[in-house]
Design an enzyme around this catalytic site. Structure first.
Site, PDB file in Angstrom:
ATOM      1  N   SER A 295       0.749  -1.180  -0.016  1.00 13.59           N
ATOM      2  CA  SER A 295      -0.151  -0.044  -0.147  1.00 13.59           C
ATOM      3  C   SER A 295       0.883   1.129   0.061  1.00 13.59           C
ATOM      4  O   SER A 295       0.346   2.338  -0.489  1.00 13.59           O
ATOM      5  CB  SER A 295      -0.985   0.063   1.158  1.00 13.59           C
ATOM      6  OG  SER A 295      -0.184   0.239   2.395  1.00 13.59           O
TER       7      SER A 295
ATOM      8  N   ASP B  85       7.140   2.036   6.218  1.00 12.68           N
ATOM      9  CA  ASP B  85       6.928   1.549   4.892  1.00 12.68           C
ATOM     10  C   ASP B  85       6.882   2.697   3.660  1.00 12.68           C
ATOM     11  O   ASP B  85       7.705   2.430   2.861  1.00 12.68           O
ATOM     12  CB  ASP B  85       5.528   0.981   4.629  1.00 12.68           C
ATOM     13  CG  ASP B  85       5.316  -0.197   5.285  1.00 12.68           C
ATOM     14  OD1 ASP B  85       6.266  -0.611   6.351  1.00 12.68           O
ATOM     15  OD2 ASP B  85       4.186  -1.089   5.162  1.00 12.68           O
TER      16      ASP B  85
END
Lengths: 417, 417
Positions: free
Chosen positions: B146, B234
């Site tokens: 994502s 991330d």
């Protein structure tokens, strides 16, 4: 026969094997470990016979060896003049024990060492003995099979000549686990010697503490013939049963050790203790800051287990024990993976771990690792169908497994006549 | 078309995923962890079109969604009056994002959030855009798919409108790993839009530091729409590439991170991060003296790895690196088992571990555990036939694997027109 029986009694004894509960390998770095008896037993049936021979029968090794009493007397007459070491060399030559002795020749050496030592003063009147030994313990699997063998011989010989006495007990519910193995009974029936004992072992007995200590001393001596400088843990566990805590070469009996049902699994992958110890040493020296905390954690598992085992042993009948078992299971699982992390795991041991996990049993490798055995804890009331199922699957994978117990009795006499 | 192209450029960008190298779970207890980019990338192709629509095409999700520009303008006119939170609620309703939103609706939300934010002042002249996104990263596998998605959209939109600029570089040997995925090319060919780009990506470019920071800020905002309060690791990894060291919520880029070849294996067993974190917490609270040393050991693995990686990155071409790789392998193996011991392992991950071990590759689970992914380090010169063999066997077991690298580039532009 009557004259012989006055001298020596027929006797059936047994002694258990051992497993390491927790602390293997960490013990090399001064951490505490716990060893416990495992109720796979070595059985010895000693029968005085007027054959003029000493006969050792070991069906497990396909060994039947006969020595004329006259030869043993000659051997003893040689020995009496020399030093202990000289005597041992004479005995080793007699048994063909050289640089890399076979298991068979070591088995003969241990028997004759103990026989000539214990029956020394009875040799004049000895007319013959048959000694049949059957062991439920696989050899070389780290289960103390050689110690159980030595303990049986020492106890059997000391008992048959009256050097130690057995406190007879009536049969009770415990007796079931001491039933003579069917294989041994069959063997006796085949040889037409069923007159010596009934199929069911109808009574059993304990030895007094000082007699156990004598058995322990002699079996340790015999163990040195096989292992060089053994720790003494295997023979102590086999003699006294229960569990032993050891650290830095010193060890003591654990007072409160409950008997726990386990599944013992033998992977049949040969282990090499020296190689495994060297592997941990190598990792430890390369990554001390990584490996040291793991050894600390293993010792904490040992100490926590000891506390939980003591609590379990102190419970009254019917008191809930789920949480204590659950803790023991957690500690088994954690330690299995820790032993993997210090490099002593094996694919076969992980296979056992996963197979038992699938039915909800916690297991760990036990002993040196890299093969050998694993133990899975079986909590009370565990589904016997699940257990049968996993035993079948383990067998399909080429492993051998036994539903047995740990923490139980040491050496016992089952029958004296 | 000419007028549109003055406003927006066509652009092809890509951004990598992330893996945790070491320190997963221990980081929850204040220990250091290292995350690194993994060169499975998300690719975004943005094409200005005079269709009057914004069109999102996500072949991975079988999603093609079209929004008329007029509707988006209406949405923006509603937003302008409200607070940030009000605006977000309007956008969520527009994308059907409720309590348990589907991945498709979240994908739409992220696109429209970034599009309305970045192209806000260009809406008057916007005549349409096609956005095609293809990701090599499996969803929900803990690989930061994502974040890579958000980074691509932020970078693509910022680049197409000229808010940030690309430092073009000529194609070099690196370009190979940034070739447009065949699946994406095929998709474009099928749709008859091959005119937009050639099959080979012929140039690529980096962004300036302040532009990367803008991409990072915007992609973090988009990540909060998907994950609530993400750590920011991330998106940072996906933007900056290389590796990040993090501890107690703070993180910093590791200066010397070499690019390492790995085999990334996805077990396809769904992981549940919350459940895994809770499991470690449970064990830690029950057995603090057992578990604490293990977390210490994991941090020591992190620190040792960092030192070794820095050494590896400093080596001149041709200097021997066997010992450094051997250390990295040992640390992979030890940590794999440690993660098992704190309860986050899985049979599938151990299967991967054993399969790779058999051909001499060290592997560990990465991320939350209990399923998800494992990484195996591939040392230089490793037998490609052995690698093909194990990839075949992993596939037979239902796992997916990629030979890729870690520690490589962050977001990159590949083509601008």
């Amino acid at each position: 026969m009557a004259a012989v029986k006055e001298v020596l009694k027929s006797v059936l004894v047994s002694a258990p094997g051992k497993v390491i509960l927790h602390g293997e390998h960490a013990v090399v770095y001064g951490k505490t470990a716990i060893a416990t008896s495992v109720d796979l037993r070595c059985y010895l049936l000693l029968s005085p016979r007027a054959t003029g021979d000493v006969k050792l029968i070991l069906p497990d090794m396909q060994l039947t060896q006969t020595w004329p009493i006259s030869e043993l007397k000659k051997l003893l007459s040689q020995r009496i003049e020399g030093t202990d070491d000289d005597n041992l060399q004479i005995l080793k030559r007699f048994c063909n024990v050289g640089e890399n002795p076979s298991m068979k020749s070591l088995a003969c050496l241990v028997l004759l060492y103990l026989l000539t030592k214990i029956l020394h003063h009875k040799m004049a009147t000895l007319t013959g003995i048959d000694i049949l030994i059957y062991s439920q313990l696989p050899f070389g699997a780290g289960l103390g099979s050689s110690a159980a063998y030595s303990v049986c011989i020492a106890a059997g010989l000391l008992t048959c000549c009256g050097a130690i006495t057995v406190n007879k007990k009536e049969a009770n519910s415990d007796i079931k686990s001491h039933n003579l193995p069917e294989m041994m009974l069959e063997y006796i029936r085949e040889r037409g010697e069923g007159v010596l004992l009934t199929d069911a072992v109808s009574s059993w007995g304990e030895y007094a503490k000082e007699d156990l200590e004598l058995i322990n001393k002699l079996s340790y001596e015999a163990e040195t013939l096989v292992h060089g400088t053994p720790s003494g843990i295997d023979n102590s566990i086999s003699v006294f049963g229960g569990a032993i805590k050891f650290k830095n070469g010193a060890f003591k009996q654990i007072d409160k050790m409950p008997s726990l049902t386990i599944l013992l699994v033998y992977t049949k992958v040969l282990r090499n203790t020296k190689k495994m110890v060297a592997r941990v040493r190598d990792l430890h020296d390369k990554y001390p800051s990584v490996i040291s905390p793991l050894l600390t954690s293993i010792e904490e598992i040992v100490l926590k287990s000891e506390t939980v085992l003591a609590k379990l042993a102190s419970l009254s009948e019917g008191e809930p024990n789920n949480e204590l078992y659950s803790t023991l299971q957690d500690l088994f699982t954690i330690n299995h993976h820790l032993l993997n992390s210090i490099g002593v795991g094996h694919a076969s041991l992980d296979k056992v771990h996963h197979m038992t996990s699938e039915i909800g049993l916690a297991s760990k490798l036990t002993g040196a690792g890299g093969g050998g055995c694993a133990i899975a804890l079986i909590p009370p009331g565990f589904s016997s169908s699940h257990l049968s199922e996993v035993k079948g699957r383990l067998e399909e994978s080429g492993f051998e497994s036994w539903e047995t117990s740990i923490g139980g009795n040491g050496v016992r006499a089952h029958w004296i006549h």
